[in-house]
Design a protein around this motif. Structure first.
Motif, PDB file in Angstrom:
ATOM      1  N   ASN A 181       1.490 -39.518  37.842  1.00 40.16           N
ATOM      2  CA  ASN A 181       1.442 -39.538  36.381  1.00 40.16           C
ATOM      3  C   ASN A 181       0.077 -39.297  35.746  1.00 40.16           C
ATOM      4  OD1 ASN A 181       4.282 -40.351  35.501  1.00 40.16           O
ATOM      5  ND2 ASN A 181       3.824 -41.768  37.160  1.00 40.16           N
ATOM      6  N   LYS A 233      -0.575 -35.772  34.305  1.00 37.14           N
ATOM      7  CA  LYS A 233       0.281 -35.527  33.133  1.00 37.14           C
ATOM      8  C   LYS A 233      -0.274 -36.270  31.918  1.00 37.14           C
ATOM      9  CE  LYS A 233       4.093 -36.177  35.901  1.00 37.14           C
ATOM     10  NZ  LYS A 233       5.420 -36.664  36.181  1.00 37.14           N
ATOM     11  N   TRP A 234      -0.681 -37.536  32.135  1.00 36.94           N
ATOM     12  CA  TRP A 234      -1.252 -38.317  31.032  1.00 36.94           C
ATOM     13  C   TRP A 234      -2.521 -37.671  30.509  1.00 36.94           C
ATOM     14  CZ3 TRP A 234      -1.087 -44.054  33.119  1.00 36.94           C
ATOM     15  CH2 TRP A 234       0.233 -44.496  33.146  1.00 36.94           C
ATOM     16  N   GLU A 262      -2.963 -36.190  26.773  1.00 35.89           N
ATOM     17  CA  GLU A 262      -3.949 -36.791  25.877  1.00 35.89           C
ATOM     18  C   GLU A 262      -5.026 -35.776  25.478  1.00 35.89           C
ATOM     19  OE1 GLU A 262      -5.381 -40.644  27.053  1.00 35.89           O
ATOM     20  OE2 GLU A 262      -3.378 -41.518  26.876  1.00 35.89           O
ATOM     21  N   VAL A 265      -1.576 -49.640  30.466  1.00 34.54           N
ATOM     22  CA  VAL A 265      -0.408 -49.914  29.618  1.00 34.54           C
ATOM     23  C   VAL A 265      -0.855 -50.646  28.351  1.00 34.54           C
ATOM     24  CG1 VAL A 265       1.748 -51.237  29.421  1.00 34.54           C
ATOM     25  CG2 VAL A 265       1.255 -49.950  31.497  1.00 34.54           C
ATOM     26  N   PHE A 313      -2.373 -48.193  26.052  1.00 31.86           N
ATOM     27  CA  PHE A 313      -1.333 -47.431  25.354  1.00 31.86           C
ATOM     28  C   PHE A 313      -0.807 -48.259  24.182  1.00 31.86           C
ATOM     29  CE2 PHE A 313      -0.087 -44.763  29.270  1.00 31.86           C
ATOM     30  CZ  PHE A 313      -0.445 -43.553  28.698  1.00 31.86           C
ATOM     31  N   TRP A 354       5.906 -40.485  22.720  1.00 30.89           N
ATOM     32  CA  TRP A 354       5.427 -40.227  24.084  1.00 30.89           C
ATOM     33  C   TRP A 354       4.784 -41.481  24.677  1.00 30.89           C
ATOM     34  CZ3 TRP A 354       0.509 -40.219  26.303  1.00 30.89           C
ATOM     35  CH2 TRP A 354       0.449 -39.712  27.606  1.00 30.89           C
ATOM     36  N   ILE A 355       3.942 -42.149  23.901  1.00 33.40           N
ATOM     37  CA  ILE A 355       3.270 -43.357  24.390  1.00 33.40           C
ATOM     38  C   ILE A 355       4.287 -44.443  24.722  1.00 33.40           C
ATOM     39  CG2 ILE A 355       1.825 -45.311  23.661  1.00 33.40           C
ATOM     40  CD1 ILE A 355      -0.080 -43.292  22.400  1.00 33.40           C
ATOM     41  N   GLU A 378       7.266 -44.077  25.701  1.00 37.30           N
ATOM     42  CA  GLU A 378       7.926 -43.706  26.959  1.00 37.30           C
ATOM     43  C   GLU A 378       7.037 -44.050  28.149  1.00 37.30           C
ATOM     44  OE1 GLU A 378      10.627 -40.863  29.385  1.00 37.30           O
ATOM     45  OE2 GLU A 378      10.716 -41.041  27.216  1.00 37.30           O
ATOM     46  N   GLN A 379       5.742 -43.800  28.037  1.00 33.83           N
ATOM     47  CA  GLN A 379       4.823 -44.104  29.137  1.00 33.83           C
ATOM     48  C   GLN A 379       4.737 -45.609  29.372  1.00 33.83           C
ATOM     49  OE1 GLN A 379       4.363 -41.183  30.612  1.00 33.83           O
ATOM     50  NE2 GLN A 379       5.288 -40.503  28.678  1.00 33.83           N
ATOM     51  N   LEU A 383       8.040 -46.572  31.229  1.00 27.48           N
ATOM     52  CA  LEU A 383       8.038 -46.137  32.631  1.00 27.48           C
ATOM     53  C   LEU A 383       7.088 -46.977  33.478  1.00 27.48           C
ATOM     54  CD1 LEU A 383       7.995 -42.252  32.106  1.00 27.48           C
ATOM     55  CD2 LEU A 383       9.918 -43.649  32.937  1.00 27.48           C
ATOM     56  N   THR A 384       5.918 -47.269  32.935  1.00 32.84           N
ATOM     57  CA  THR A 384       4.921 -48.012  33.702  1.00 32.84           C
ATOM     58  C   THR A 384       5.300 -49.481  33.821  1.00 32.84           C
ATOM     59  OG1 THR A 384       3.293 -46.450  32.840  1.00 32.84           O
ATOM     60  CG2 THR A 384       2.444 -48.385  33.980  1.00 32.84           C
TER      61      THR A 384
END
Length: 187
Positions: A59, A62-63, A67, A117, A120, A152-153, A155-156, A159-160
């Protein structure tokens, strides 16, 4: 006006804007947070151990790519509308609300991942405020961009948090925290 006088005028206006928040002023925080968060993602991707390193190998790039792209889009959007943006290390340090500590690279991988996290989550506070200000100021393209960034944030975060075995909001900011910090209304 020479270059130094223009820059001093920009700093003065920025200070005024941060005492009566505008969408542009909130954007200074968002842009600085993105810059610092990218550094922290890179650090964690290099130093995290254990399962967190596997998660980050999947990840982190992608992050970082997302960003970086968002950082550039927001900068252009602001400049195209005559707004100031942070462009110096001093400004990034002044406007970011993310904490850095070089020793964090020695923390357990899960701790490093959870710190990302929380970063974020901190960013969502500024983004939601900036969306409201952009809507109030009739700046639809900024509100739309920030709405996409916010989605998007979130979602991250999900997931995390799932990867870490946490409930969605476990260890993150909640409205009760705001009641304790009422003094800090203009971030």
């Amino acid at each position: 006006m020479n270059a130094e006088e223009k820059y001093q005028a920009e700093l003065k206006q920025s200070d005024i804007d941060h005492h009566t928040p505008t969408a542009g002023a909130m954007m200074g925080h968002i842009i600085a947070n993105l810059a610092i968060h990218s550094l922290k993602i890179n650090q964690a991707s290099l130093f995290a151990r254990g399962a967190a390193s596997l998660f980050l190998s999947e990840n982190a790039k992608k992050w970082l790519d997302f960003e970086k792209e968002e950082f550039e889009q927001l900068n252009h959007l602001l400049v195209n509308n005559g707004e100031s943006i942070p462009t110096t290390t001093d400004q990034f340090k002044e406007f970011t609300m993310l904490e850095e500590n070089g020793a964090d690279k020695y923390n357990y991988g899960d701790a490093q991942l959870f710190a990302l996290v929380k970063d974020f989550d901190t960013q969502t506070l500024f983004i939601t405020k900036a969306i409201a200000l952009a809507e109030k100021e009739d700046w639809p393209e900024l509100a739309q961009n920030l709405t996409n960034l916010l989605a998007w944030i979130k979602e991250q975060i999900r997931l995390t948090q799932n990867f870490l075995g946490h409930d969605l909001r476990e260890g993150l900011y909640n409205d009760e925290d705001e009641d304790e910090d009422d003094d800090d209304d203009d971030f």
